[in-house]
Write a protein that holds these residues in place. Structure first.
Motif, PDB file in Angstrom:
ATOM      1  N   SER A   1       7.963  -6.740   1.378  1.00  0.00           N
ATOM      2  CA  SER A   1       7.461  -5.581   2.105  1.00  0.00           C
ATOM      3  C   SER A   1       6.022  -5.311   1.694  1.00  0.00           C
ATOM      4  O   SER A   1       5.615  -5.656   0.591  1.00  0.00           O
ATOM      5  N   GLU A   2       5.294  -4.686   2.579  1.00  0.00           N
ATOM      6  CA  GLU A   2       3.946  -4.261   2.248  1.00  0.00           C
ATOM      7  C   GLU A   2       4.024  -2.871   1.633  1.00  0.00           C
ATOM      8  O   GLU A   2       4.834  -2.054   2.065  1.00  0.00           O
ATOM      9  N   THR A   3       3.192  -2.612   0.626  1.00  0.00           N
ATOM     10  CA  THR A   3       3.164  -1.268   0.069  1.00  0.00           C
ATOM     11  C   THR A   3       2.545  -0.339   1.101  1.00  0.00           C
ATOM     12  O   THR A   3       1.614  -0.702   1.802  1.00  0.00           O
ATOM     13  N   VAL A   4       3.092   0.840   1.170  1.00  0.00           N
ATOM     14  CA  VAL A   4       2.679   1.769   2.211  1.00  0.00           C
ATOM     15  C   VAL A   4       2.008   3.011   1.651  1.00  0.00           C
ATOM     16  O   VAL A   4       1.706   3.943   2.395  1.00  0.00           O
ATOM     17  N   ASN A   5       1.771   3.009   0.328  1.00  0.00           N
ATOM     18  CA  ASN A   5       1.207   4.193  -0.275  1.00  0.00           C
ATOM     19  C   ASN A   5       0.590   3.835  -1.619  1.00  0.00           C
ATOM     20  O   ASN A   5       0.965   2.832  -2.231  1.00  0.00           O
ATOM     21  N   GLU A   6      -0.334   4.663  -2.075  1.00  0.00           N
ATOM     22  CA  GLU A   6      -0.912   4.494  -3.406  1.00  0.00           C
ATOM     23  C   GLU A   6       0.194   4.700  -4.444  1.00  0.00           C
ATOM     24  O   GLU A   6       1.146   5.432  -4.215  1.00  0.00           O
ATOM     25  N   GLY A   7       0.064   4.069  -5.568  1.00  0.00           N
ATOM     26  CA  GLY A   7       1.013   4.272  -6.659  1.00  0.00           C
ATOM     27  C   GLY A   7       2.231   3.383  -6.619  1.00  0.00           C
ATOM     28  O   GLY A   7       3.070   3.435  -7.512  1.00  0.00           O
ATOM     29  N   MET A   8       2.365   2.581  -5.588  1.00  0.00           N
ATOM     30  CA  MET A   8       3.502   1.669  -5.509  1.00  0.00           C
ATOM     31  C   MET A   8       3.166   0.384  -6.266  1.00  0.00           C
ATOM     32  O   MET A   8       2.013  -0.009  -6.340  1.00  0.00           O
ATOM     33  N   ASN A   9       4.182  -0.234  -6.828  1.00  0.00           N
ATOM     34  CA  ASN A   9       4.015  -1.529  -7.484  1.00  0.00           C
ATOM     35  C   ASN A   9       4.384  -2.654  -6.533  1.00  0.00           C
ATOM     36  O   ASN A   9       5.343  -2.544  -5.767  1.00  0.00           O
ATOM     37  N   GLN A  10       3.614  -3.701  -6.595  1.00  0.00           N
ATOM     38  CA  GLN A  10       3.938  -4.939  -5.882  1.00  0.00           C
ATOM     39  C   GLN A  10       3.440  -6.064  -6.789  1.00  0.00           C
ATOM     40  O   GLN A  10       2.265  -6.394  -6.806  1.00  0.00           O
TER      41      GLN A  10
END
Length: 158
Positions: A87-96
């Motif tokens: 999945s693509e991160t959709v917000n700041e602060g998410m880890n990938q």
């Protein structure tokens, strides 16, 4: 005639079982992500720093941390191939984060730290032409500061 019918039924049952097992079986990166989560969440309260290679229950040689909003195609291009359903991160602060060993994905972390119970943040060299990824080699200094806030463990090396 009954034996042919029995053989057909047995073959159908075996095919059904094989398909069911393959659908239920988790991929290696999912299994390793769960194992890593268990390791991080078991870090004792008194621990202030950890070596990332000591707490990863799998072998890896490089890890990529992708900035928010990095496209799937960019991630696939960076790691060198398409795998799984990312999945693509959709917000700041998410880890990938993608951990790799010998050019193959061995662990994939995705999501909000609050949902996962932990987070890993690192800044490393940008060993690719991609400007939205940081790269960390396992043979570098992989000492991370352990911070805790609101029941979340944050591992940071910057």
């Amino acid at each position: 005639m009954n034996s042919k019918k029995t053989v057909v039924i047995v073959v159908i049952i075996l095919l059904f079982i094989a398909v069911s097992i393959s659908l239920i079986k988790k991929d290696i990166w999912e299994v390793n992500a769960e194992l890593l989560k268990d390791e991080v969440l078991s870090i004792e309260q008194s621990v202030e720093t950890v070596n990332l290679t000591d707490i990863t229950p799998f072998e890896w040689d490089v890890a990529y941390s992708f900035d928010p909003y990095t496209t799937k195609d960019t991630i696939y291009e960076t790691v060198g191939y398409k795998w799984g359903n990312i999945s693509e991160t959709v917000n700041e602060g998410m880890n990938q984060i993608v951990f790799m060993r010998d050019g193959k994905v061995v662990c994939y972390l995705y999501g909000y730290p609050e949902n996962n119970g932990y987070s890993i943040y690192f800044t490393g060299e940008n060993g690719t032409e991609v400007t939205s990824a940081s790269m960390l080699n396992a043979d570098e200094d992989v000492t991370f500061q352990v911070d805790r806030s609101d029941h979340v463990i944050y591992l940071k090396n910057d």
